[in-house]
Scaffold this motif. Structure first.
Motif, mmCIF file in Angstrom:
data_model
loop_
_atom_site.group_PDB
_atom_site.id
_atom_site.type_symbol
_atom_site.label_atom_id
_atom_site.label_comp_id
_atom_site.label_asym_id
_atom_site.label_seq_id
_atom_site.Cartn_x
_atom_site.Cartn_y
_atom_site.Cartn_z
ATOM 1 N N GLN A 179 36.919 43.101 45.076
ATOM 2 C CA GLN A 179 37.497 42.558 43.602
ATOM 3 C C GLN A 179 38.180 41.078 43.862
ATOM 4 O OE1 GLN A 179 39.803 45.308 41.438
ATOM 5 N NE2 GLN A 179 39.642 43.943 39.723
ATOM 6 N N GLU A 180 39.204 41.221 44.721
ATOM 7 C CA GLU A 180 39.548 39.837 44.806
ATOM 8 C C GLU A 180 38.955 38.869 45.338
ATOM 9 O OE1 GLU A 180 44.029 37.949 46.883
ATOM 10 O OE2 GLU A 180 43.535 40.375 47.091
ATOM 11 N N LEU A 181 37.708 39.088 46.423
ATOM 12 C CA LEU A 181 36.915 37.914 46.693
ATOM 13 C C LEU A 181 36.276 37.607 45.416
ATOM 14 C CD1 LEU A 181 35.634 36.254 48.845
ATOM 15 C CD2 LEU A 181 34.291 38.145 49.713
ATOM 16 N N ASP A 182 35.602 38.511 44.622
ATOM 17 C CA ASP A 182 34.810 38.291 43.584
ATOM 18 C C ASP A 182 35.765 37.419 42.431
ATOM 19 O OD1 ASP A 182 32.748 39.684 44.582
ATOM 20 O OD2 ASP A 182 33.330 41.570 43.791
ATOM 21 N N GLY A 187 33.232 35.724 40.302
ATOM 22 C CA GLY A 187 32.465 36.949 39.787
ATOM 23 C C GLY A 187 31.616 37.291 40.994
ATOM 24 N N GLY A 188 31.404 36.455 41.843
ATOM 25 C CA GLY A 188 30.445 37.004 43.172
ATOM 26 C C GLY A 188 29.507 35.947 43.293
ATOM 27 N N PHE A 189 28.771 36.229 44.037
ATOM 28 C CA PHE A 189 27.339 35.142 44.479
ATOM 29 C C PHE A 189 26.332 34.793 43.348
ATOM 30 C CE2 PHE A 189 28.398 38.135 47.973
ATOM 31 C CZ PHE A 189 29.167 37.350 48.775
ATOM 32 N N ARG A 190 25.985 33.423 43.125
ATOM 33 C CA ARG A 190 25.163 33.237 42.136
ATOM 34 C C ARG A 190 23.732 32.230 42.810
ATOM 35 N NH1 ARG A 190 27.232 33.433 37.449
ATOM 36 N NH2 ARG A 190 29.369 33.932 37.173
ATOM 37 N N SER A 393 32.787 49.230 57.042
ATOM 38 C CA SER A 393 33.139 48.677 55.737
ATOM 39 C C SER A 393 34.343 48.011 55.391
ATOM 40 C CB SER A 393 32.981 49.787 54.839
ATOM 41 O OG SER A 393 33.845 50.649 54.933
ATOM 42 N N PHE A 394 34.474 47.162 54.754
ATOM 43 C CA PHE A 394 35.686 46.461 54.215
ATOM 44 C C PHE A 394 36.303 47.065 52.866
ATOM 45 C CE2 PHE A 394 34.098 43.216 56.953
ATOM 46 C CZ PHE A 394 35.231 42.378 57.465
ATOM 47 N N SER A 395 37.539 46.978 52.917
ATOM 48 C CA SER A 395 38.250 47.497 51.416
ATOM 49 C C SER A 395 38.999 46.356 51.100
ATOM 50 C CB SER A 395 39.025 48.716 51.769
ATOM 51 O OG SER A 395 39.960 48.835 50.728
#
Length: 411
Positions: A179-182, A187-190, A393-395
């Motif tokens: 969430q913090e990366l987004d 919002g994420g990758f485009r 996985s990452f958290s």
């Protein structure tokens, strides 16, 4: 046969222009869907340009006399203009079928381009110095453009560019799952982005790439993982550490394994064309071979690969995540920076986003810092996270080690 085809082509062109002459709304639709090159007859091509320019300047062209005068002003002879206008009006009784006529004309234009493509490919195939796999990749790219209706040399005006900007804003970004990366990435990758995910061996970069693909697939956005480091079976096994077997079986995810650049490009094009893939991950840059650049030094080879993936992301209109290693020197200095990207400065230049993974306590520790070191058009910064190696996985939540600090301070 050839004579008949030529007559049919001109009749279709006349129907398109006749519909434009009868109705201003139909004319606006036609101008937006057709380009001048679609008209084989030079006089009819000029008539289309008159419609296009007239609409832009707000000139009424429903009157045949005005249309004829505008064609004469554009350099068409009086008799040729009068005959063309009369034939166009006679060819079509009403404008209600304008879309049908346009589709017919676009189909004929695609056939023209397909024939030219075939001639060019035949000429290249007869050249013994041409790499056959690269030739196949070029053919697939051009065929994909024909199928989508995109011309390789089309020009985009300001209005069309603005429409694309508005449409881009409507497309939801593909979330990374953190969430913090987004939040950092709006919002994420485009679509069209080349995203570099870099780290030292054991830092979890491969897991972060796969996690982004699986996270997108779980919300119905197909993706493809091209791993040069692991086989599809290994990747599936890792995924089962966090996803139920039956759920994984139904995810829209595809896997590919190839080390040559042109093969990877072909696999990604096929995934987009056949499976509507919206996200791709390639792991990793250091293992990709570019036959065309074999005689170049390694920095030039890497530059060619990153440039190719950036162009491919724009062509396919999907984000491409590309794994990359960091230099060993980062272990001595501490936190990584863009200059630590291994093998070539072109990696930083071509990327839209660069995410650097840092293990402040070493690779055996779960704590991770994700640095958004480059974000074209957005903020950069650090995100704290945890990497669970046993689950691959990452958290987004960093580990709470306050209990350990308190225990140490009380000793």
């Amino acid at each position: 046969m050839q004579g008949k085809a030529a007559v049919e082509r001109r009749e279709v062109e006349l129907c398109v222009l006749g519909a434009a002459a009868l109705d201003e709304g139909a004319a606006a639709f036609i101008v937006g869907e057709v380009e001048p090159a679609a008209f084989s007859d030079s006089v009819l091509r000029r008539m289309f340009e008159v419609f296009r320019d007239g609409l832009r300047n707000g000139l009424p062209l429903n009157d045949p006399a005005i249309l004829c005068d505008r064609m004469i002003a554009a350099g068409v002879g009086l008799q040729a203009a009068a005959v063309a206008v009369a034939e166009a009006l006679e060819a079509v009784p009403h404008a209600v079928h304008a879309r049908h006529y346009v589709q017919q004309l676009q189909g004929l234009q695609k056939r023209d381009r397909l024939r030219l493509l075939g001639e060019r490919l035949q000429a290249s195939a007869n050249d013994p110095t041409t790499d056959s796999d690269e030739l196949i990749g070029e053919a697939l790219r051009d065929l994909g453009g024909l199928q989508s209706g995109k011309a390789g040399n089309e020009l985009i005006d300001a209005a069309a560019a603005l429409r694309r900007f508005d449409e881009r804003g409507e497309l939801p970004a593909i979330a990374s799952g953190l969430q913090e990366l987004d939040s950092k990435l709006a919002g994420g990758f485009r679509p069209g982005q080349l995203v570099i995910v870099a780290g030292r061996p054991g830092s979890g970069k491969s897991c972060l790439l796969a996690q982004a693909i699986l996270n997108a697939a779980e919300v119905g956005r197909p993706g493809i993982v091209c791993s040069l480091d692991m086989c599809p079976g290994e990747l599936a096994g890792r995924a089962l550490q966090t996803i139920d077997r039956e759920k994984f079986r139904g995810l829209p995810v595809w896997f590919a394994e190839s080390s040559e650049l042109h093969r990877i490009q072909g696999q990604l094009r096929a995934a987009v064309r056949m499976h509507r893939a919206e996200l791709a991950a390639v792991d990793y840059l250091g293992l990709i071979e570019s036959p065309r650049e074999r005689n170049a030094n390694r920095a030039e080879q890497v530059a060619a690969v990153t440039r190719a993936f950036k162009l491919l992301a724009r062509e396919l209109q999907i984000p491409i995540l590309l794994g990359c290693q960091l230099n060993r020197d980062v272990e001595k200095r501490g936190r990584p920076q863009l200059s630590d990207l291994r093998e070539s400065g072109a990696i930083e230049q071509d990327a839209d986003i660069v995410i650097l993974i840092h293990s402040p306590g070493g690779e055996q520790d779960n704590a991770r810092e994700l640095f958004v070191a480059k974000h074209r058009g957005g903020p950069c910064g650090k995100i704290d996270a945890s990497f669970y190696g046993e689950k691959f996985s990452f958290s987004a939540e960093p580990l709470d080690l306050s209990w350990f600090d308190n225990m140490c301070s009380n000793r």
